[in-house]
Design an enzyme around this catalytic site. Structure first.
Site, PDB file in Angstrom:
ATOM      1  N   PRO A 199       0.713  -1.216  -0.014  1.00 16.90           N
ATOM      2  CG  PRO A 199      -0.648  -1.462   1.636  1.00 16.90           C
ATOM      3  CD  PRO A 199       0.673  -1.939   1.248  1.00 16.90           C
ATOM      4  CD  GLU A 200       3.965   2.716  -2.565  1.00 16.38           C
ATOM      5  OE1 GLU A 200       4.359   3.814  -1.868  1.00 16.38           O
ATOM      6  OE2 GLU A 200       4.805   1.929  -2.632  1.00 16.38           O
ATOM      7  CG  HIS A 229      -3.307 -14.143   7.167  1.00 22.85           C
ATOM      8  ND1 HIS A 229      -2.262 -14.750   7.642  1.00 22.85           N
ATOM      9  CD2 HIS A 229      -3.320 -14.878   5.538  1.00 22.85           C
ATOM     10  CE1 HIS A 229      -1.903 -15.712   6.600  1.00 22.85           C
ATOM     11  NE2 HIS A 229      -2.452 -15.860   5.805  1.00 22.85           N
ATOM     12  NE  ARG A 284       5.425 -10.447   2.568  1.00 21.24           N
ATOM     13  CZ  ARG A 284       6.557  -9.872   1.632  1.00 21.24           C
ATOM     14  NH1 ARG A 284       6.059  -9.272   0.743  1.00 21.24           N
ATOM     15  NH2 ARG A 284       7.651  -9.945   2.079  1.00 21.24           N
ATOM     16  NE  ARG A 303      20.611  15.308   0.355  1.00 20.88           N
ATOM     17  CZ  ARG A 303      19.560  14.941   1.349  1.00 20.88           C
ATOM     18  NH1 ARG A 303      19.260  15.908   1.850  1.00 20.88           N
ATOM     19  NH2 ARG A 303      19.537  13.806   1.347  1.00 20.88           N
TER      20      ARG A 303
END
Ligand SMILES: [Zn+2]
Length: 271
Positions: free
Chosen positions: A2-3, A91, A110, A152
């Site tokens: 999931p983002e 789950h 998971r 950077r």
């Protein structure tokens, strides 16, 4: 995984059914998530009134009149609302039964997800205090990226995926945004001009906003259904398309590895 857009879609789906309601009872079937669910979590939240759901980066914060629950969906987690008595699946680790009878159910094969509790300001929590700005907030601007990138040398793609710089720009979104902005993903962050960072920020905001918008079409599935908003089927320009033709110039889409993440780009369109 999931983002940010999936977590924001989850927040929007859950909020109308949770805000203003009371948590009647909590059942934790599996305490060993990414971090253990604290032993008295159930006692602390049972009876609490939910004030508001907020998203910060990929964390979902449930503010109550007693404290704040911090959810993270990890690699494979999802939250959905089910009717009372809905059959348990393997789950399904955590249930919150609300005063409406609806049950908020956490599913995570998971177990990299997390459920934490704080009675202090959640913004000061160890997990949240070092996070950079939200990508859709006004403070995330081309000027900001230009300033924090000076000196950077790391690749710009790795730079924008660093949660201390900006949160929620996952691998797909980084590749797609850099393509739209015409910037090569391996260009050192400190060498990119302010104008190009303005284009990049604009692209990041557009890509994320479009994903959230498309996620909205899955909201009706939050009750009943399987309630797991998947990847949004937006047309990808470069991600996962190595060897295929660039949609813009017709040349081949290339891939490389940057910061141990697969990276896709077009050598002609991105400089
Ligand atoms: Zn191209």
């Amino acid at each position: 995984m999931p983002e940010l857009p999936e977590v924001e879609t989850t927040r929007r789906g859950l909020a109308p059914h949770m805000e203003g309601h009371t948590v009647r009872s909590v059942t934790v079937r599996q305490r060993s998530l990414r971090w253990p669910v604290e032993p008295d979590f159930e006692r602390r939240i049972a009876g609490a009134r939910i004030l508001r759901l907020e998203r910060r980066a990929k964390y979902l914060l449930v503010h109550t009149d007693r404290g704040c629950a911090i959810w993270h969906l990890g690699m494979s987690g999802s939250l959905r609302l089910v009717e009372p008595g809905a059959e348990l699946r393997k789950h399904d680790h955590v249930d919150w039964v609300l005063d409406t009878g609806l049950c908020l159910r956490f599913h995570d094969p998971r177990r990299f997800g997390a459920l934490l509790w704080t009675e202090l300001d959640p913004a000061a929590h160890d997990l949240l205090s070092h996070l950079g700005p939200e990508p859709l907030a006004d403070e995330f601007s081309g000027d900001y990226l230009y300033r924090v990138s000076r000196g950077r040398r790391q690749a710009v793609k790795t730079f924008i995926m660093d949660g201390r710089v900006v949160v929620g720009v996952g691998n797909i979104y980084a590749s797609e945004s850099l393509f739209l902005a015409g910037i090569r993903p391996d260009r050192p962050a400190g060498t990119i001009s302010r104008a190009r960072y303005e284009r990049l920020v604009d692209a990041i905001k557009r890509v994320l906003a479009r994903s959230i918008e498309q996620g909205g079409t899955t909201l009706r599935d939050f009750i009943g259904g399987n309630g797991e908003p998947g990847y949004f089927a937006q047309q990808l320009n470069v991600y996962g398309r190595a060897g295929e033709r660039c949609r813009q110039c017709g040349g081949p889409v290339r891939d490389m590895v940057l910061g141990q993440r697969s990276t896709f780009f077009c050598r002609r369109c991105q400089r």
